[in-house]
Design an enzyme around this catalytic site. Structure first.
Site, PDB file in Angstrom:
ATOM      1  N   ASP A 108       0.795  -1.233   0.000  1.00 22.34           N
ATOM      2  CA  ASP A 108       0.000   0.000   0.000  1.00 22.34           C
ATOM      3  C   ASP A 108       0.828   1.284   0.000  1.00 22.34           C
ATOM      4  O   ASP A 108       0.266   2.384  -0.135  1.00 22.34           O
ATOM      5  CB  ASP A 108      -0.978   0.000   1.194  1.00 22.34           C
ATOM      6  CG  ASP A 108      -0.282  -0.246   2.542  1.00 22.34           C
ATOM      7  OD1 ASP A 108       0.886   0.144   2.708  1.00 22.34           O
ATOM      8  OD2 ASP A 108      -0.939  -0.839   3.433  1.00 22.34           O
ATOM      9  N   HIS A 123       6.829  -7.623  -0.992  1.00 21.14           N
ATOM     10  CA  HIS A 123       5.821  -8.122  -1.934  1.00 21.14           C
ATOM     11  C   HIS A 123       5.478  -7.098  -3.015  1.00 21.14           C
ATOM     12  O   HIS A 123       4.414  -7.177  -3.622  1.00 21.14           O
ATOM     13  CB  HIS A 123       4.544  -8.537  -1.175  1.00 21.14           C
ATOM     14  CG  HIS A 123       4.705  -9.799  -0.363  1.00 21.14           C
ATOM     15  ND1 HIS A 123       3.821 -10.171   0.635  1.00 21.14           N
ATOM     16  CD2 HIS A 123       5.642 -10.780  -0.413  1.00 21.14           C
ATOM     17  CE1 HIS A 123       4.220 -11.332   1.166  1.00 21.14           C
ATOM     18  NE2 HIS A 123       5.320 -11.714   0.552  1.00 21.14           N
ATOM     19  N   CYS A 134       5.347  -8.335 -22.345  1.00 18.81           N
ATOM     20  CA  CYS A 134       6.461  -7.549 -22.909  1.00 18.81           C
ATOM     21  C   CYS A 134       7.283  -6.838 -21.827  1.00 18.81           C
ATOM     22  O   CYS A 134       8.238  -6.151 -22.150  1.00 18.81           O
ATOM     23  CB  CYS A 134       5.949  -6.554 -23.948  1.00 18.81           C
ATOM     24  SG  CYS A 134       5.104  -5.136 -23.245  1.00 18.81           S
ATOM     25  N   GLY A 191       1.812  -6.732  13.225  1.00 20.71           N
ATOM     26  CA  GLY A 191       0.613  -6.947  12.413  1.00 20.71           C
ATOM     27  C   GLY A 191       0.748  -7.962  11.305  1.00 20.71           C
ATOM     28  O   GLY A 191       0.202  -7.760  10.222  1.00 20.71           O
ATOM     29  N   ALA A 236      -1.402  -1.641  16.619  1.00 22.99           N
ATOM     30  CA  ALA A 236      -0.105  -1.079  16.243  1.00 22.99           C
ATOM     31  C   ALA A 236       0.006   0.391  16.650  1.00 22.99           C
ATOM     32  O   ALA A 236       1.023   0.812  17.215  1.00 22.99           O
ATOM     33  CB  ALA A 236       0.086  -1.231  14.736  1.00 22.99           C
TER      34      ALA A 236
END
Ligand code: OAD
Length: 257
Positions: A108, A123, A134, A191, A236
């Site tokens: 994010d 990730h 391509c 988390g 958190a």
């Protein structure tokens, strides 16, 4: 590892202040307070979208339009989200020299938006689209509008440059993350349910290399009572907020000698 018997958040802040070379590993839980759902659990993305049908590279190659049903929700939600107090608190801890890097499984971009500078995206990031035929890349905002399926100049459907199941971790992110894990004094895990490999190996690598492992999570995970030295049970933003306050306490700074 020996810990004091007092407030565990204060104890964690003391260890962080003492060692001053902490690395943070984050997962979806840190962005829940920014309005982004996590993956597992009754409210998670995988309760709505079966990851085998919507989140594998194979699924994307077979039916990219179907996978974009899930991606559309992710890109839209993340596009409107802002960093919360936990993201900002980690940036403050980096500024003050307590934290040296953040390794995130999240796509994010909220750590960077919150002010963190050394962020390893394990990730990938939803900000970029890539053509799996391509290899051309585009900023997501240039090619995607809500409800549409973004196309490459070559005519194929673009994929966000994130790691789907069945894809390798970007090699540089993997190398950097393992190096940070091997050399940090404290790993703070925030988390994540620690169920997805190879990200879930990072705490074990840190631990085996001599780091203290602090876990921030309202729930127990596979790491708790196993790899984790101190479990700080809470959201958190609440826990990091307290660590930021404690880390300003001069009595926590242990003189080196
Ligand atoms: P999960 O959804 O598996 O776990 C989220 C964790 O966050 C859980 O342990 C929750 O208890 C915790 N949590 C919830 N709210 C929290 C809060 N306010 N503060 C702190 N913790 C909170 O998400 P991840 O572990 O990040 O990968 O998932 C790992 C990977 O699995 C993702 O990167 C994604 C997913 O499938 C891919 O798609 C390849």
């Amino acid at each position: 590892m020996r810990t004091g018997g007092g407030d565990p958040i204060r104890e964690a802040a003391r260890i962080l202040a003492e060692r001053r070379n902490a690395v943070v590993l984050t997962g979806a839980g840190i962005s829940v307070e920014s309005g982004i759902p996590s993956f597992r659990g009754s409210q998670g993305m995988w309760a709505k979208y079966d990851p085998m049908e919507y989140a594998t590279l194979h699924a994307f190659m077979q039916s990219p339009r179907k996978v974009w049903e899930m991606l559309t929700e992710m890109v839209s939600v993340c596009g409107f989200a802002s960093p919360n107090a936990a993201h900002k608190g980690l940036a403050t801890l980096e500024e003050t020299g307590v934290v040296r890097a953040v390794i995130t499984q999240n796509v994010d971009g909220l750590h960077q938006a919150g002010g963190s500078r050394r962020v390893i995206e394990f990730h990938g990031n939803l900000d970029e689209l890539i053509c799996v035929y391509c290899w051309k890349r585009y900023p997501t905002r240039d090619r995607w509008t809500p409800g549409s399926v973004p196309l490459c100049d070559c005519g194929e459907i673009l994929k966000p440059n994130v790691v789907l199941f069945g894809e390798p971790i970007p090699w540089l992110a993997q190398e950097q993350a393992e190096e940070e894990a091997r050399t940090c004094g404290v790993l703070v895990v925030i988390g994540t349910s620690a169920q997805v490999s190879p990200a879930c190996d990072i705490p074990r690598i840190a631990k085996e290399s001599g780091a203290a492992v602090v876990e921030i999570n309202p729930e127990e995970t596979f790491l708790t009572g196993n790899v984790t030295d101190i479990h700080l049970r809470g959201s958190a933003s609440e826990v990091i907020g307290k660590i930021v306050i404690f880390s300003r306490d001069p009595t926590l700074q242990i003189p080196r000698g």
